[in-house]
Design a protein around this motif. Structure first.
Motif, PDB file in Angstrom:
ATOM      1  N   GLU A  68      -5.818   8.824   7.083  1.00 25.37           N
ATOM      2  CA  GLU A  68      -5.074   9.696   7.608  1.00 25.37           C
ATOM      3  C   GLU A  68      -2.822   9.270   7.884  1.00 25.37           C
ATOM      4  OE1 GLU A  68      -5.331  12.921  11.090  1.00 25.37           O
ATOM      5  OE2 GLU A  68      -5.549  10.742  11.462  1.00 25.37           O
ATOM      6  N   ARG A  69      -2.588   8.203   7.902  1.00 25.80           N
ATOM      7  CA  ARG A  69      -2.205   7.159   8.289  1.00 25.80           C
ATOM      8  C   ARG A  69      -1.529   6.303   7.632  1.00 25.80           C
ATOM      9  NH1 ARG A  69      -0.006   7.731  13.182  1.00 25.80           N
ATOM     10  NH2 ARG A  69      -1.172   5.833  13.794  1.00 25.80           N
ATOM     11  N   SER A  70      -1.047   5.573   6.785  1.00 22.48           N
ATOM     12  CA  SER A  70      -0.948   4.690   5.648  1.00 22.48           C
ATOM     13  C   SER A  70      -0.577   3.586   6.607  1.00 22.48           C
ATOM     14  CB  SER A  70      -0.261   4.692   4.369  1.00 22.48           C
ATOM     15  OG  SER A  70      -0.148   3.834   3.847  1.00 22.48           O
ATOM     16  N   SER A  71      -1.058   2.329   6.086  1.00 19.92           N
ATOM     17  CA  SER A  71      -0.234   1.074   6.937  1.00 19.92           C
ATOM     18  C   SER A  71       0.842   0.449   6.511  1.00 19.92           C
ATOM     19  CB  SER A  71      -1.071  -0.067   6.772  1.00 19.92           C
ATOM     20  OG  SER A  71      -0.814  -0.248   4.944  1.00 19.92           O
ATOM     21  N   GLY A  72       1.233   1.735   4.911  1.00 14.06           N
ATOM     22  CA  GLY A  72       2.663   0.690   4.971  1.00 14.06           C
ATOM     23  C   GLY A  72       2.075   0.719   3.102  1.00 14.06           C
ATOM     24  N   HIS A  73       0.662  -0.623   2.581  1.00 10.45           N
ATOM     25  CA  HIS A  73       0.667  -1.258   1.844  1.00 10.45           C
ATOM     26  C   HIS A  73      -0.459  -0.428   1.165  1.00 10.45           C
ATOM     27  CE1 HIS A  73       4.066  -4.742   3.031  1.00 10.45           C
ATOM     28  NE2 HIS A  73       3.385  -3.798   3.712  1.00 10.45           N
ATOM     29  N   ALA A  74       0.030   0.191   0.232  1.00 15.57           N
ATOM     30  CA  ALA A  74      -1.869   0.870  -0.703  1.00 15.57           C
ATOM     31  C   ALA A  74      -3.378  -0.267  -0.606  1.00 15.57           C
ATOM     32  CB  ALA A  74      -1.000   1.211  -2.035  1.00 15.57           C
ATOM     33  N   GLY A  75      -2.697  -1.502  -1.303  1.00 15.59           N
ATOM     34  CA  GLY A  75      -3.695  -2.555  -1.182  1.00 15.59           C
ATOM     35  C   GLY A  75      -4.137  -2.644   0.269  1.00 15.59           C
ATOM     36  N   LEU A  76      -3.662  -2.486   1.600  1.00 12.41           N
ATOM     37  CA  LEU A  76      -4.476  -2.340   3.289  1.00 12.41           C
ATOM     38  C   LEU A  76      -5.047  -1.638   2.813  1.00 12.41           C
ATOM     39  CD1 LEU A  76      -1.343  -4.487   5.332  1.00 12.41           C
ATOM     40  CD2 LEU A  76      -3.088  -5.253   3.529  1.00 12.41           C
ATOM     41  N   ASP A  77      -4.147  -0.257   2.534  1.00 13.73           N
ATOM     42  CA  ASP A  77      -5.422   1.388   2.998  1.00 13.73           C
ATOM     43  C   ASP A  77      -6.244   1.359   2.346  1.00 13.73           C
ATOM     44  OD1 ASP A  77      -2.784   1.535   4.231  1.00 13.73           O
ATOM     45  OD2 ASP A  77      -2.156   3.149   2.197  1.00 13.73           O
TER      46      ASP A  77
END
Length: 216
Positions: A68-77
């Motif tokens: 719903e809201r990204s961490s700012g890093h696709a890998g972490l998401d």
């Protein structure tokens, strides 16, 4: 160190139900039982909090997981979502009867700082960077798509001094061999930033994952 934070209790999720028989949890819930998050290898530390939207089945297992809201890093998401799909909650109940429900789950993550590796007692090595944003997306195998197959494929990639993948290996299956092979073939065709030592490129193994999810 890898740090994973889950809240002590889950606040009510202010989310719209997808159907009349699916509810938004309206009371604090106990924290779920979740497996460890498998974080991607990164050349530099990454941290952030991904807010996930989860659809609970009547038995407390997860039917859907969305960022719903990204961490700012696709890998972490992707790592947070893969973990969330294996979480288990206590069933959400209405008048004593188990019901489907949407809940929100924030997951705070921080990758480990790269460990200094000495070569011949000398300089540290900067890890290879596996950034899939510039890779061609793997094609969803038609047979697997027809079967509704989903999951996460975990791979090891040997990245050469020119950034080209020299070898690849399956480290953990998605549970569907067709998906695993499609991910391995596509990511093996990518080019990544190689590891570096004293300004010179170095061949090195790196780990990554690919999440297979059918569109709703």
């Amino acid at each position: 160190m890898i740090r994973i934070k889950l809240p002590g209790s889950l606040p009510a999720a202010a989310l719209l139900a997808a159907a009349s028989h699916v509810h938004a949890a309206d009371a604090a819930m106990p924290p779920p039982h979740c497996p460890p998050v498998v974080l991607p290898a990164t050349a530099a530390p990454q941290q952030g909090t991904a807010r996930l939207r989860l659809l609970l089945r009547e038995d407390g297992s997860i039917a859907e997981a969305h960022v719903e809201r990204s961490s700012g890093h696709a890998g972490l998401d992707g790592a947070a979502r893969a973990m969330a799909l294996r979480c288990r909650f206590q069933p959400y109940r209405i008048d004593g009867k188990a019901s489907k429900a949407w809940v929100a789950l924030p997951v705070s993550m921080e990758t480990a700082r790269p460990t200094a590796v000495l070569a011949n007692g000398a300089a540290a090595i900067r890890a290879a960077t596996v950034d899939m944003r510039h890779c061609a997306r793997p094609d969803y195998p038609a047979a697997a798509q027809a079967q509704g197959a989903q999951g996460t494929t975990y791979l090891g990639l040997l990245i050469g001094t020119d950034g080209v993948v020299q070898e690849s290996r399956l480290e953990r299956s998605s549970g569907h061999p067709q998906l695993d092979e499609a991910a391995r073939a596509a990511l093996s065709a990518c080019r990544f930033a190689p590891a570096m030592q004293d300004g010179a490129p170095l061949q090195q193994w790196a780990r990554t994952s690919y999440v297979w999810q059918l569109d709703s």
